[in-house]
Design a protein around this motif. Structure first.
Motif, PDB file in Angstrom:
ATOM      1  N   SER A  17       0.833  -1.213   0.000  1.00 53.41           N
ATOM      2  CA  SER A  17       0.000   0.000   0.000  1.00 53.41           C
ATOM      3  C   SER A  17       0.859   1.251   0.000  1.00 53.41           C
ATOM      4  O   SER A  17       0.512   2.253  -0.636  1.00 53.41           O
ATOM      5  CB  SER A  17      -0.934   0.007   1.220  1.00 53.41           C
ATOM      6  OG  SER A  17      -1.914  -0.989   1.086  1.00 53.41           O
ATOM      7  N   GLN A  37      -7.466   0.620  -0.892  1.00 52.84           N
ATOM      8  CA  GLN A  37      -7.783  -0.590  -0.123  1.00 52.84           C
ATOM      9  C   GLN A  37      -8.952  -0.322   0.827  1.00 52.84           C
ATOM     10  O   GLN A  37      -9.775  -1.196   1.058  1.00 52.84           O
ATOM     11  CB  GLN A  37      -6.532  -0.994   0.671  1.00 52.84           C
ATOM     12  CG  GLN A  37      -6.663  -2.293   1.425  1.00 52.84           C
ATOM     13  CD  GLN A  37      -5.323  -2.757   2.002  1.00 52.84           C
ATOM     14  OE1 GLN A  37      -4.298  -2.095   1.856  1.00 52.84           O
ATOM     15  NE2 GLN A  37      -5.342  -3.888   2.658  1.00 52.84           N
ATOM     16  N   ASP A  97      -5.644  -1.614  -5.054  1.00 49.96           N
ATOM     17  CA  ASP A  97      -4.961  -2.098  -3.850  1.00 49.96           C
ATOM     18  C   ASP A  97      -5.835  -3.145  -3.176  1.00 49.96           C
ATOM     19  O   ASP A  97      -6.862  -2.825  -2.591  1.00 49.96           O
ATOM     20  CB  ASP A  97      -4.680  -0.918  -2.914  1.00 49.96           C
ATOM     21  CG  ASP A  97      -3.647  -1.270  -1.851  1.00 49.96           C
ATOM     22  OD1 ASP A  97      -3.144  -2.412  -1.849  1.00 49.96           O
ATOM     23  OD2 ASP A  97      -3.340  -0.392  -1.019  1.00 49.96           O
ATOM     24  N   GLU A  98      -5.446  -4.383  -3.281  1.00 53.30           N
ATOM     25  CA  GLU A  98      -6.182  -5.514  -2.703  1.00 53.30           C
ATOM     26  C   GLU A  98      -7.666  -5.449  -3.061  1.00 53.30           C
ATOM     27  O   GLU A  98      -8.519  -5.416  -2.167  1.00 53.30           O
ATOM     28  CB  GLU A  98      -6.011  -5.543  -1.183  1.00 53.30           C
ATOM     29  CG  GLU A  98      -4.552  -5.466  -0.788  1.00 53.30           C
ATOM     30  CD  GLU A  98      -4.096  -6.587   0.131  1.00 53.30           C
ATOM     31  OE1 GLU A  98      -4.876  -7.526   0.360  1.00 53.30           O
ATOM     32  OE2 GLU A  98      -2.952  -6.522   0.571  1.00 53.30           O
TER      33      GLU A  98
HETATM   34 MG    MG Z   1      -1.996  -2.845   2.053  1.00 52.21          MG
END
Ligand code: MG
Ligand code: ADP
Length: 309
Positions: free
Chosen positions: A51, A91, A165-166
């Motif tokens: 991140s 995220q 992000d994820e």
């Molecule tokens: Mg992360």
């Protein structure tokens, strides 16, 4: 102009310690390039620095040192153009509960200076499956809908690069499939995709190339097929009781004679068992004095990764 979508040179990030905490070196000199048009995976366990890296690309976190170039624009010299080239799906679900999906997209477009005539909110809403909810307050949306809206917000300025992000951490299978389809469709239109994940399966399914990041360092970077191929690569070293005259042959087994007289047999554990390898050795008339197997270096990294979920 560089042909890479993203290029990082010796990028470091040290977070100042919170009250009484020591400082944290989150990125320890990252060198990385991502080719245009690819789906690139940044794979690593929690706390690896994924991140931090993404947020530096997005301009949300300031790097401590190093160079970042986005779509050929140096982030420090051309902050505006480099920002315009990238869209980020974060995220965390950071949506204003009082905006509707359409409102959120319009506000985001405004932030990026997209003129009204260039906006395409309806098309985005259709793509993320929120046409029916266009006028609903964000607080009434399900978690999955909010996540899709975050994806939509990343697209308002038609970025060349989309960073996620994820995107599928903690989501159900249906939403995961839908997000994967969206990502594939965008890539097919020419968008470069960078996604972070701690799911090996997701990287395998989606990515052309993968970088593995661990404790702020890139520990491996290769095409997905090479990387996965290397994961189950094994080498068996057989020390024969007498000098070898004929090397063993077997499907999926590559044998070579080493300088010290040992026979090295390379194979993949998914398709060939150690027992099969030993049988081909015996079939070649070699009597075994000693044997040991070696695993690919990455195995440990991946075991650590997959067990840390
Ligand atoms: Mg992360
Ligand atoms: P990942 O996304 O791979 O899980 P992060 O980039 O979020 O990793 O975090 C990398 C490291 O930096 C972790 O040890 C994390 O605790 C630390 N970190 C992240 N953000 C901050 C911050 N704002 N202040 C201090 N430390 C941070």
């Amino acid at each position: 102009m560089s042909e890479d979508a993203i290029r990082l040179e010796t990028v470091r990030k040290t977070y100042r310690g919170r009250k009484g905490q020591p400082e944290k070196q989150a990125l320890k000199g990252i060198d990385l390039s991502v080719p245009r048009g690819s789906v690139f995976g940044l794979l690593g366990p929690n706390g690896a620095g994924k991140s931090t890296l993404i947020n530096i690309l997005a301009g949300l976190v300031l790097k401590t040192s190093g160079k970042v170039s986005i779509w050929g624009f140096d982030q420090d010299e051309n902050p505006r153009q480099s920002r315009a080239s990238i869209g980020v799906m974060p995220q965390e679900l950071n949506l204003d509960p009082f905006f509707t999906p359409r409102g959120a997209l319009e506000v985001q477009a405004g932030l990026y200076g997209v003129p009204k005539s260039d906006r395409y909110s309806d098309e985005i809403l259709r793509m993320i499956g929120l046409e029916d909810k266009a006028e609903a307050y964000a607080r009434t949306l399900s978690g999955g809908m909010r996540r899709r809206l975050l994806l939509g917000k990343a697209l308002v300025h038609r970025p060349s690069i989309l960073v996620l992000d994820e995107p599928t951490a903690g989501v159900d299978i249906e939403l995961r499939q839908m997000l994967w389809e969206n990502i594939r469709a965008l890539n097919a239109q020419g968008m470069t995709i960078i996604l972070t994940t701690h799911y090996l399966e997701e990287a395998e399914e989606m990515c052309d190339e993968i970088a593995i990041i661990n404790q702020g360092e890139v520990v491996a970077r290769d095409s997905t097929s090479n990387l996965l191929g290397r994961l189950d690569a094994r080498a068996m070293v057989v020390h024969p009781a007498a000098p070898v005259t004929a090397l063993p042959t077997g499907v999926g087994i590559a044998a070579e004679l080493r300088g010290d007289g040992a026979v090295v047999l390379r194979y993949h554990s998914q398709s060939t068992s150690a027992e099969e390898v030993l049988e081909t050795v015996r079939a070649a008339g070699i009597s075994i004095r000693d044997v040991k197997t070696e695993e690919a270096d990455l195995e440990d990294v991946f075991l650590a990764l997959t067990s840390s979920v």
